[in-house]
Structures are given as C-alpha cells and as structure tokens.
Design a protein around this motif. Structure first.
Motif, PDB file in Angstrom:
ATOM      1  N   THR A 185       0.834  -1.200   0.000  1.00 42.68           N
ATOM      2  CA  THR A 185       0.000   0.000   0.000  1.00 42.68           C
ATOM      3  C   THR A 185       0.868   1.248   0.000  1.00 42.68           C
ATOM      4  O   THR A 185       2.046   1.209   0.328  1.00 42.68           O
ATOM      5  N   ASP A 186       0.234   2.335  -0.352  1.00 40.30           N
ATOM      6  CA  ASP A 186       0.871   3.648  -0.373  1.00 40.30           C
ATOM      7  C   ASP A 186      -0.005   4.584   0.456  1.00 40.30           C
ATOM      8  O   ASP A 186      -1.239   4.442   0.448  1.00 40.30           O
ATOM      9  N   PRO A 187       0.564   5.534   1.204  1.00 36.34           N
ATOM     10  CA  PRO A 187      -0.269   6.451   1.993  1.00 36.34           C
ATOM     11  C   PRO A 187      -1.356   7.152   1.180  1.00 36.34           C
ATOM     12  O   PRO A 187      -2.425   7.463   1.722  1.00 36.34           O
ATOM     13  N   GLN A 188      -1.101   7.376  -0.110  1.00 36.53           N
ATOM     14  CA  GLN A 188      -2.110   8.027  -0.936  1.00 36.53           C
ATOM     15  C   GLN A 188      -3.302   7.121  -1.231  1.00 36.53           C
ATOM     16  O   GLN A 188      -4.349   7.593  -1.665  1.00 36.53           O
ATOM     17  N   GLN A 189      -3.140   5.811  -1.004  1.00 38.67           N
ATOM     18  CA  GLN A 189      -4.223   4.862  -1.229  1.00 38.67           C
ATOM     19  C   GLN A 189      -5.031   4.599   0.034  1.00 38.67           C
ATOM     20  O   GLN A 189      -5.893   3.714   0.044  1.00 38.67           O
ATOM     21  N   ILE A 190      -4.790   5.350   1.099  1.00 37.56           N
ATOM     22  CA  ILE A 190      -5.451   5.118   2.382  1.00 37.56           C
ATOM     23  C   ILE A 190      -6.287   6.340   2.742  1.00 37.56           C
ATOM     24  O   ILE A 190      -5.820   7.476   2.613  1.00 37.56           O
ATOM     25  N   CYS A 191      -7.497   6.100   3.178  1.00 42.54           N
ATOM     26  CA  CYS A 191      -8.351   7.167   3.703  1.00 42.54           C
ATOM     27  C   CYS A 191      -8.697   6.826   5.147  1.00 42.54           C
ATOM     28  O   CYS A 191      -9.242   5.750   5.428  1.00 42.54           O
ATOM     29  N   ILE A 192      -8.344   7.724   6.052  1.00 44.75           N
ATOM     30  CA  ILE A 192      -8.662   7.543   7.468  1.00 44.75           C
ATOM     31  C   ILE A 192     -10.113   7.953   7.698  1.00 44.75           C
ATOM     32  O   ILE A 192     -10.585   8.966   7.166  1.00 44.75           O
ATOM     33  N   THR A 193     -10.840   7.177   8.500  1.00 44.34           N
ATOM     34  CA  THR A 193     -12.245   7.465   8.788  1.00 44.34           C
ATOM     35  C   THR A 193     -12.481   7.408  10.294  1.00 44.34           C
ATOM     36  O   THR A 193     -11.612   7.002  11.060  1.00 44.34           O
ATOM     37  N   ARG A 194     -13.663   7.798  10.709  1.00 45.97           N
ATOM     38  CA  ARG A 194     -14.039   7.701  12.122  1.00 45.97           C
ATOM     39  C   ARG A 194     -14.595   6.301  12.391  1.00 45.97           C
ATOM     40  O   ARG A 194     -15.796   6.102  12.542  1.00 45.97           O
TER      41      ARG A 194
END
Length: 485
Positions: A185-194
């Motif tokens: 994975t790459d940080p740009q492929q990650i979305c942080i959610t609640r």
C-alpha cells in the motif's frame, strides 16, 4: 453548573407601560412560558436575582417577588447556597414540553440493537467481541496529546487538514499493513475514517448504484447489510460453514446474477468466528476477477489471531486488484478511539475521499497525530503483543469453562482467533428469551436472531470473552449454565 448563555432580556419581553399586569408578574409568566416550551428544563439553574435584575433593567426586589411566587406555585425550587432552579417536579403535566411532529416525510432507518452507554458495575457483559478497555495504553496516549500541545507550531493543527486524514498516520498505517499484513500500500491509497463503520458507509455510497446486487455472508454482520440496503442494493445471502463463505454457492449465484460486490469477514467471520480457509480465499479472488465484482474485506480484529499459522488478508494476494480493504484501531486500542481506514484501487479511494469531504470535512487531526506518534514509537505494537497474550489466556479459560459447565448443552470449536466464541445449543433455543432471562440474573448476552438473514433460528450465541477477567468469565458461564439447564 450550567449557565444560561443568552441574555435574559432577549428571552423575557417586558412591557413597563402595561397597567393591567405588574412587571414582577410579567417576569413570572415569561419564565413559566419558557418552561412549558421546554427551553427551560427541570433542574436548569436560573440567574441570581441581582444578575437577572441588571439584565432586565429592573429593581432586584421585582425579581425576588417573581422568584418567590414561582417557588410557591411549584415552578421553581431553591437549594441552600446553590441558587434557584426549575423544579424537577413541575406543578402539572401541561408544563411538560410536547413532542413536535414532523410536517414532512423522511427516510426512516431500521433500528439496531442499542449499545449500552452505561453498564451496571455488577453486570457481566458478553458483548460481540470488544477489547478490554482496562488494558488500553491511556497514559501513553495522554502523553502523546501533551507533546502535541507543547509544540511551537501547535496552532497549525486547528486549521483544516487533508480529507484522507493526517499524512503521518496514513504513512504509519501503510507501514503496518506492509510489514504486518503483507499488503503493498501507499499512503495516498489510504483514507482515514471515524471507525470502520464509517469506512463501510463511504464504501457503499461510493461503490453502489440503486439496484446493484451485493452478496453477504449469512449469518452475518447486520450493520453491513443495513448499510448496503440504505445505498439501494439488492441483497443475496451466501451461507457460511466451518470453512467460511461457501464459494461454490457464490459461484452458482454468479452464473445467474450480476454481482457488484461481495462483503466478507474472512479473518474471523462475524458472527461464527470461523477463519476462511485458503482454498476458499483463492476461489473468491478467482471469482472476483472472472465476474468483475468488488470484494469488500472487513478485517475488524486482525491482530488477535492465535493459531500457529498466520492468515494474511485477501488484499495481500497478487490477484487482489478488486479488493477494498477496511479495518480499524478500535479493537486494537479501544472503541472510543474512532480511527478506521479503507484502502483499495487508487481511483476508488480518491472518489471515496471526496465523498468523505462532503459529509465530514476531516477527521480528528489531534487524535490522528497522537495515534501516529504511538505507532511510530512502537507503543501500539507493544500494546498489541501484551493484549494478545492476555486474550489468548482468556480464550483458553473460556474454552475450559464451556467444557466444564455446558459440555452437554452446547457445541462449539475454539476459534483460531478473534475475541468471541460461537456457541450452538443442542436444543432449539430462542436467544431473545434467553437473553431476557439471563439479564435478570446479572448476565448480558446478545440475541442472535437478527444475524441470520433468511429468517431461520441460529440456536447460538456469540460470546465475547476478551473484555472479561477469568473470574468474570467463570461467573458468567456458570450463570448461563444454570439458566440453560
């Protein structure tokens, strides 16, 4: 003590030229009117007589008269040295604010079983697999917050951040997925959610169009099913056995139905806790690539797998181009740490992030920075090892207790991982009635009828063990055995 934020002269309107109604009575009637409207609720503190007199531009004695009359009528009450309050017991039911009825139509949503906000200290709760919050690294988290607020440029945190979440946290999560779960994975492929539930909602709303068909495990995770239905999906229920999702049944469905997505919990299936076997995992990926549907992989408690052989996520396989991977830190740290995340094809994650921007401009940047710091320092990793060892011991204790107290009444397998046991009763059992009987004995369990989407009774309970001490586990299982027998 709660203070009134609005000036009282904007709440009470006085007519000093009214010859028929004295000023003190106007004040009293105005307060009663506010109580009846529900703006002043029972127990609400009122301003002191001097403060209110100054605010309204009247003599203090005028306010004293109004308060005294309302106290005599039962609208107000006084507490020694604490002031004047709206009475907790109002003089008549007409004073109770009426519930407003909507004059418009709206979409109602299916109710979930409520999560208890406060648990009786003496109640033994077998939840659906929560961690023990008593083990959470609270001191370390508090220190991380303190360090953040001691930074010279701390004011920058108060502005808007990236809709995909803090970059440090995304980098930390990406590193964890790479080193611990075999994912590229790459940080740009990650979305942080609640939390993972928000990740699931965003996934459904981004992926689905009304009328799309989604396959889901049955029995399965009810909030996921409701999320897909809310997005307009048609649902197909695929049975689960001791090897996980029955991919042969799924293949039959694929031959006659165009699927948009399949939702699975392969690591520790919810609610049965079984781990999907390797051959089923490979078959699911092959079907996804052959028929072109997305796999939504909900890996809600990956860290807690106790068998000798570690199972990597579906998303770690070479043929996992169609996998949308959802997980969170809630099971790892504590449910109150609302940090989930979703990763998948870059274009999909970018679209999902734009939807997140619409409904929740960003997450909690301070919490995200604090957790990122704990991950970078290895504190989260050490906590995971410590908690895993404790939960492994509790799993062994739970296995022992079920054999000791319920050996002839139930059928179960010690799960390879996860924080709950799936316990099936030998005799037909209405778990809703059982839950009600147990609650009277001081034990809380979840009824499981809603987990089965075809309407058939499951005759089983999902018993979370991780949040209970060995003594609590023994008392809870002992009481369960007495009620079942």
């Amino acid at each position: 003590m709660v203070q009134m934020l609005r000036p009282w002269k904007t709440i009470l309107t006085l007519d000093f030229n009214n010859p028929h109604l004295s000023v003190y009575r106007q004040i009293a009637d105005g307060i009663v009117k506010e109580i009846k409207k529900g703006r002043l609720k029972p127990g609400t503190p009122l301003p002191g007589t001097r403060i209110l007199a100054a605010d309204l531009g009247v003599n203090r004695k005028t306010v004293v008269l109004a308060y005294e009359e309302l106290t005599a009528e039962g609208w107000l009450e006084t507490a020694d040295k604490s002031g004047t309050f709206v009475s907790t017991e109002l003089p008549d039911r007409k004073a109770q604010p009426t519930k407003k009825t909507a004059g418009f139509t709206f979409n109602d949503h299916e109710r979930l079983s409520p999560i208890p906000q406060e648990v009786n200290a003496n109640l033994i709760v077998f939840n659906d697999g929560w961690p023990d919050v008593r083990l959470a690294p609270l001191d370390e988290l508090a220190k991380a917050y303190k360090r953040i607020f001691q930074q010279k440029a701390r004011w920058r945190m108060l502005g808007y951040g990236h809709e995909q979440g803090d970059e440090r946290l995304r980098a930390a999560v990406s590193g964890m997925l790479s080193f611990k779960r075999g994912m590229n994975t790459d940080p740009q492929q990650i979305c942080i959610t609640r939390g993972s539930q928000m990740a699931l909602y965003l996934t459904a709303q981004t992926l689905l169009q009304p009328g799309d068909t989604v396959a889901i495990e049955s029995p399965g995770y009810l909030p996921a099913r409701q999320t897909f239905v809310n997005a307009g999906a048609r649902m197909v229920h695929i049975p689960v056995d001791e090897k996980g999702l029955m991919t042969d049944v799924l293949e039959e469905v694929c031959r006659t139905t165009t699927l948009k997505a399949v939702y699975v919990t392969p690591h520790h299936q919810f609610p049965t806790a079984v781990s999907m076997k390797v051959e089923r995992r490979l078959k699911l990926l092959e079907l996804s690539n052959r028929y072109g549907f997305a796999i939504i992989e909900d890996d809600y408690d990956h860290e807690f797998h106790f068998s000798a052989r570690s199972l990597l996520p579906l998303a770690s396989h070479e043929g996992a181009g169609n996998v949308i991977y959802i997980s969170s830190l809630s099971k790892l740290v504590a449910p109150a740490v609302r940090i989930g995340y979703v990763t998948g094809p870059p274009a999909f994650v970018a679209a999902l992030a734009q939807l997140r921007r619409l409904i929740d401009r960003q997450g909690d940047p301070i919490m995200e920075l604090a957790v990122a710091g704990l991950m970078e320092e290895g504190i989260i990793n050490r906590h995971a090892r410590r908690a895993s060892n404790i939960y492994k011991e509790r799993r062994e204790k739970m296995d022992q207790l079920l054999h000791q107290y319920l050996d002839k009444q139930v059928i179960f397998q010690k799960p390879e991982g996860g924080l709950a046991f799936w316990v099936k009763f030998v005799k037909p059992t209405d778990t809703s009635q059982l839950a009600a009987r147990l609650l009277k004995k001081g034990v809380s369990v979840m009824a499981t009828e809603l987990f089965c989407f075809d309407g058939n009774p499951l005759n089983a309970l999902r018993l979370g063990y991780a949040s209970l001490t060995p003594a609590e586990l023994e008392e809870g299982i002992r009481i369960l055995a007495t009620v079942v027998k």
